[in-house]
Motif scaffolding. Structure first.
Motif, PDB file in Angstrom:
ATOM      1  N   THR A 133       0.802  -1.226   0.000  1.00 28.21           N
ATOM      2  CA  THR A 133       0.000   0.000   0.000  1.00 28.21           C
ATOM      3  C   THR A 133       0.833   1.274   0.000  1.00 28.21           C
ATOM      4  N   GLY A 134       2.106   1.168   0.378  1.00 30.85           N
ATOM      5  CA  GLY A 134       2.934   2.361   0.493  1.00 30.85           C
ATOM      6  C   GLY A 134       2.640   3.155   1.749  1.00 30.85           C
ATOM      7  N   MET A 135       1.894   2.566   2.671  1.00 30.38           N
ATOM      8  CA  MET A 135       1.543   3.245   3.910  1.00 30.38           C
ATOM      9  C   MET A 135       2.348   2.665   5.066  1.00 30.38           C
ATOM     10  N   VAL A 136       2.265   3.327   6.215  1.00 33.91           N
ATOM     11  CA  VAL A 136       2.993   2.871   7.404  1.00 33.91           C
ATOM     12  C   VAL A 136       2.095   1.950   8.221  1.00 33.91           C
ATOM     13  N   GLY A 137       2.584   0.763   8.521  1.00 33.88           N
ATOM     14  CA  GLY A 137       1.830  -0.181   9.326  1.00 33.88           C
ATOM     15  C   GLY A 137       2.265  -0.144  10.777  1.00 33.88           C
ATOM     16  N   HIS A 138       1.311  -0.251  11.682  1.00 34.53           N
ATOM     17  CA  HIS A 138       1.614  -0.295  13.109  1.00 34.53           C
ATOM     18  C   HIS A 138       0.891  -1.472  13.747  1.00 34.53           C
ATOM     19  N   LEU A 139       1.545  -2.052  14.742  1.00 34.16           N
ATOM     20  CA  LEU A 139       0.937  -3.049  15.618  1.00 34.16           C
ATOM     21  C   LEU A 139       1.111  -2.558  17.039  1.00 34.16           C
ATOM     22  N   ALA A 140       0.030  -2.569  17.824  1.00 38.01           N
ATOM     23  CA  ALA A 140       0.114  -2.043  19.184  1.00 38.01           C
ATOM     24  C   ALA A 140      -0.777  -2.830  20.123  1.00 38.01           C
ATOM     25  N   VAL A 141      -0.473  -2.722  21.410  1.00 37.60           N
ATOM     26  CA  VAL A 141      -1.314  -3.279  22.465  1.00 37.60           C
ATOM     27  C   VAL A 141      -1.745  -2.142  23.372  1.00 37.60           C
ATOM     28  N   LEU A 142      -2.773  -2.398  24.158  1.00 39.70           N
ATOM     29  CA  LEU A 142      -3.318  -1.375  25.048  1.00 39.70           C
ATOM     30  C   LEU A 142      -2.724  -1.542  26.443  1.00 39.70           C
ATOM     31  N   ASP A 143      -2.262  -0.423  27.004  1.00 39.74           N
ATOM     32  CA  ASP A 143      -1.750  -0.418  28.377  1.00 39.74           C
ATOM     33  C   ASP A 143      -2.405   0.746  29.108  1.00 39.74           C
ATOM     34  N   GLY A 144      -3.555   0.480  29.733  1.00 42.91           N
ATOM     35  CA  GLY A 144      -4.276   1.531  30.433  1.00 42.91           C
ATOM     36  C   GLY A 144      -4.812   2.575  29.478  1.00 42.91           C
ATOM     37  N   LEU A 150       4.300  -2.402  19.201  1.00 45.98           N
ATOM     38  CA  LEU A 150       5.086  -3.636  19.122  1.00 45.98           C
ATOM     39  C   LEU A 150       5.814  -3.762  17.796  1.00 45.98           C
ATOM     40  N   ASP A 151       5.326  -3.090  16.758  1.00 45.45           N
ATOM     41  CA  ASP A 151       5.985  -3.165  15.454  1.00 45.45           C
ATOM     42  C   ASP A 151       5.607  -1.943  14.628  1.00 45.45           C
ATOM     43  N   LYS A 152       6.484  -1.611  13.695  1.00 42.09           N
ATOM     44  CA  LYS A 152       6.260  -0.485  12.795  1.00 42.09           C
ATOM     45  C   LYS A 152       6.894  -0.835  11.463  1.00 42.09           C
ATOM     46  N   ALA A 153       6.139  -0.700  10.386  1.00 42.96           N
ATOM     47  CA  ALA A 153       6.623  -1.040   9.054  1.00 42.96           C
ATOM     48  C   ALA A 153       6.316   0.097   8.105  1.00 42.96           C
ATOM     49  N   ALA A 250      -5.223  -5.844  21.329  1.00 42.59           N
ATOM     50  CA  ALA A 250      -4.218  -5.480  20.329  1.00 42.59           C
ATOM     51  C   ALA A 250      -4.929  -5.000  19.078  1.00 42.59           C
ATOM     52  N   ALA A 251      -4.202  -4.264  18.230  1.00 46.00           N
ATOM     53  CA  ALA A 251      -4.783  -3.760  16.987  1.00 46.00           C
ATOM     54  C   ALA A 251      -3.669  -3.486  15.988  1.00 46.00           C
ATOM     55  N   LEU A 252      -4.034  -3.470  14.724  1.00 44.44           N
ATOM     56  CA  LEU A 252      -3.090  -3.083  13.672  1.00 44.44           C
ATOM     57  C   LEU A 252      -3.694  -1.946  12.877  1.00 44.44           C
ATOM     58  N   SER A 253      -2.834  -1.188  12.199  1.00 47.18           N
ATOM     59  CA  SER A 253      -3.332  -0.006  11.486  1.00 47.18           C
ATOM     60  C   SER A 253      -2.473   0.303  10.277  1.00 47.18           C
ATOM     61  N   LEU A 254      -3.017   1.129   9.392  1.00 53.18           N
ATOM     62  CA  LEU A 254      -2.280   1.717   8.279  1.00 53.18           C
ATOM     63  C   LEU A 254      -2.391   3.225   8.397  1.00 53.18           C
ATOM     64  N   THR A 255      -1.265   3.902   8.244  1.00 56.56           N
ATOM     65  CA  THR A 255      -1.213   5.357   8.381  1.00 56.56           C
ATOM     66  C   THR A 255      -0.623   5.975   7.123  1.00 56.56           C
ATOM     67  N   GLY A 256      -1.206   7.095   6.707  1.00 55.89           N
ATOM     68  CA  GLY A 256      -0.700   7.810   5.539  1.00 55.89           C
ATOM     69  C   GLY A 256      -1.085   9.270   5.617  1.00 55.89           C
ATOM     70  N   ARG A 257      -0.766   9.996   4.586  1.00 56.54           N
ATOM     71  CA  ARG A 257      -1.129  11.413   4.545  1.00 56.54           C
ATOM     72  C   ARG A 257      -2.639  11.537   4.388  1.00 56.54           C
ATOM     73  N   VAL A 258      -3.212  12.493   5.087  1.00 53.30           N
ATOM     74  CA  VAL A 258      -4.659  12.611   5.111  1.00 53.30           C
ATOM     75  C   VAL A 258      -5.222  12.989   3.748  1.00 53.30           C
ATOM     76  N   ASP A 259      -4.483  13.773   2.982  1.00 54.95           N
ATOM     77  CA  ASP A 259      -4.949  14.186   1.661  1.00 54.95           C
ATOM     78  C   ASP A 259      -4.968  12.997   0.713  1.00 54.95           C
ATOM     79  N   GLY A 260      -6.099  12.708   0.187  1.00 60.35           N
ATOM     80  CA  GLY A 260      -6.220  11.658  -0.809  1.00 60.35           C
ATOM     81  C   GLY A 260      -6.374  10.259  -0.263  1.00 60.35           C
ATOM     82  N   MET A 261      -6.433  10.101   1.060  1.00 61.26           N
ATOM     83  CA  MET A 261      -6.606   8.744   1.590  1.00 61.26           C
ATOM     84  C   MET A 261      -8.024   8.240   1.337  1.00 61.26           C
ATOM     85  N   SER A 262      -8.117   7.013   0.827  1.00 58.58           N
ATOM     86  CA  SER A 262      -9.411   6.376   0.611  1.00 58.58           C
ATOM     87  C   SER A 262      -9.746   5.558   1.857  1.00 58.58           C
TER      88      SER A 262
END
Length: 290
Positions: A133-144, A150-153, A250-262
């Motif tokens: 996708t060309g976006m930044v992937g994140h993996l995280a867990v909840l602590d309070g 836990l990971d960043k790609a 836990a959750a995973l996500s994709l992050t990118g620039r707000v302009d033009g994100m579908s």
């Protein structure tokens, strides 16, 4: 699948009262140090070591003696003595600019079995998804009230984001955090934002009523959460929870620039991968595909 975001009227609009993102992240990271400065100085060695470790963050991975003293509120002589011991025990290490976290923190971080299991299952898919996708992937867990990464790609864009492995962000300001909060029973989730919540940008949701409605909408969207410049100006994020039997939130996500994100397209991709990971986590360990 339609992703609905809360109306702008329910978001904060007065930028003059907002601290910068870096300042807020640092404030959140150093909550222990703030407590020490506002009350009695911690007496035990464990509390003082924790203050020193909490002084480091993604924007300042290296600190001088004076900076550690200022951030912890501890006496200079005390800090100097504790630093020597922490270096000897490998909690800290010397660097060209002062002090940095040592290898012992990394070694112990790798011993969290539940988190390792999630990371091992998600990381290959997350990195593949980021490349595709060309976006930044994140993996995280909840602590309070916070998410822990836990990971960043990601590629070049990843360097502009204030996130790192082991780093923290306020849960209410991130799609990852909201996706995980929405998986909790409402009374438990709402307990996390009964006290004052930091504002990272002009769009950060800080009002309990607005967050309550947002979590309700997320539950209706199969857990998909959206962040439109709520954590970092100019960026947007879509996250989905990982539902595995007996695993921590836990959750995973994709992050990118707000302009033009579908948002709808990204939501479908993230949800598909989250479901795949959830099925794998729910499968007995001995029968998983190797």
């Amino acid at each position: 699948m339609t992703v609905t975001v809360l109306p702008a009227a329910e978001r904060a609009t007065t930028a003059t009262h907002h601290a910068s993102t870096d300042t807020t992240v640092r404030t959140t990271t150093h909550r222990t140090a703030q407590a020490a400065r506002s009350g009695a100085t911690p007496v035990s060695m464990i509390e003082r070591m924790t203050l020193i470790l909490d002084a480091f963050d993604v924007t300042t991975p290296t600190l001088t003696l004076l900076e550690i003293v200022e951030r912890t509120g501890l006496p200079r002589s005390t800090v100097h003595r504790i630093l020597d011991q922490m270096i000897r025990l490998r909690w800290l290490a010397h660097s060209a600019g002062g002090y940095r976290l040592g290898m012992r923190t990394l070694e112990l971080g790798g011993l969290t079995a539940d988190h390792n299991e999630i990371r091992d299952e998600v990381s290959p898919l997350l990195h593949e998804l980021s490349q595709r996708t060309g976006m930044v992937g994140h993996l995280a867990v909840l602590d309070g009230r916070e998410v822990v990464y836990l990971d960043k790609a990601g590629g070049r864009f990843a360097a502009s984001l204030p996130t790192r492995l082991g780093g923290r962000m306020p849960a209410h300001a991130t799609a990852l955090g909201k996706a995980m909060l929405a998986t909790l029973e409402p009374p438990i989730a709402e307990a996390a934002f009964r006290t004052r919540m930091p504002r990272l940008t002009a769009r950060t949701l800080c009002e309990p009523d607005a967050l309550h409605r947002e979590l309700g909408q997320i539950r209706l969207r199969q857990g998909v959460a959206v962040d439109r410049e709520e954590a970092v100006a100019g960026t947007a994020c879509v996250a989905a929870p990982l539902r595995g039997r007996g695993t921590p939130p836990a959750a995973l996500s994709l992050t990118g620039r707000v302009d033009g994100m579908s948002f709808d397209r990204v939501a479908r991709v993230v949800l598909e991968v989250a479901h795949e990971v959830g099925r794998a986590l729910a499968t007995p360990h001995h029968s998983r595909r190797r």
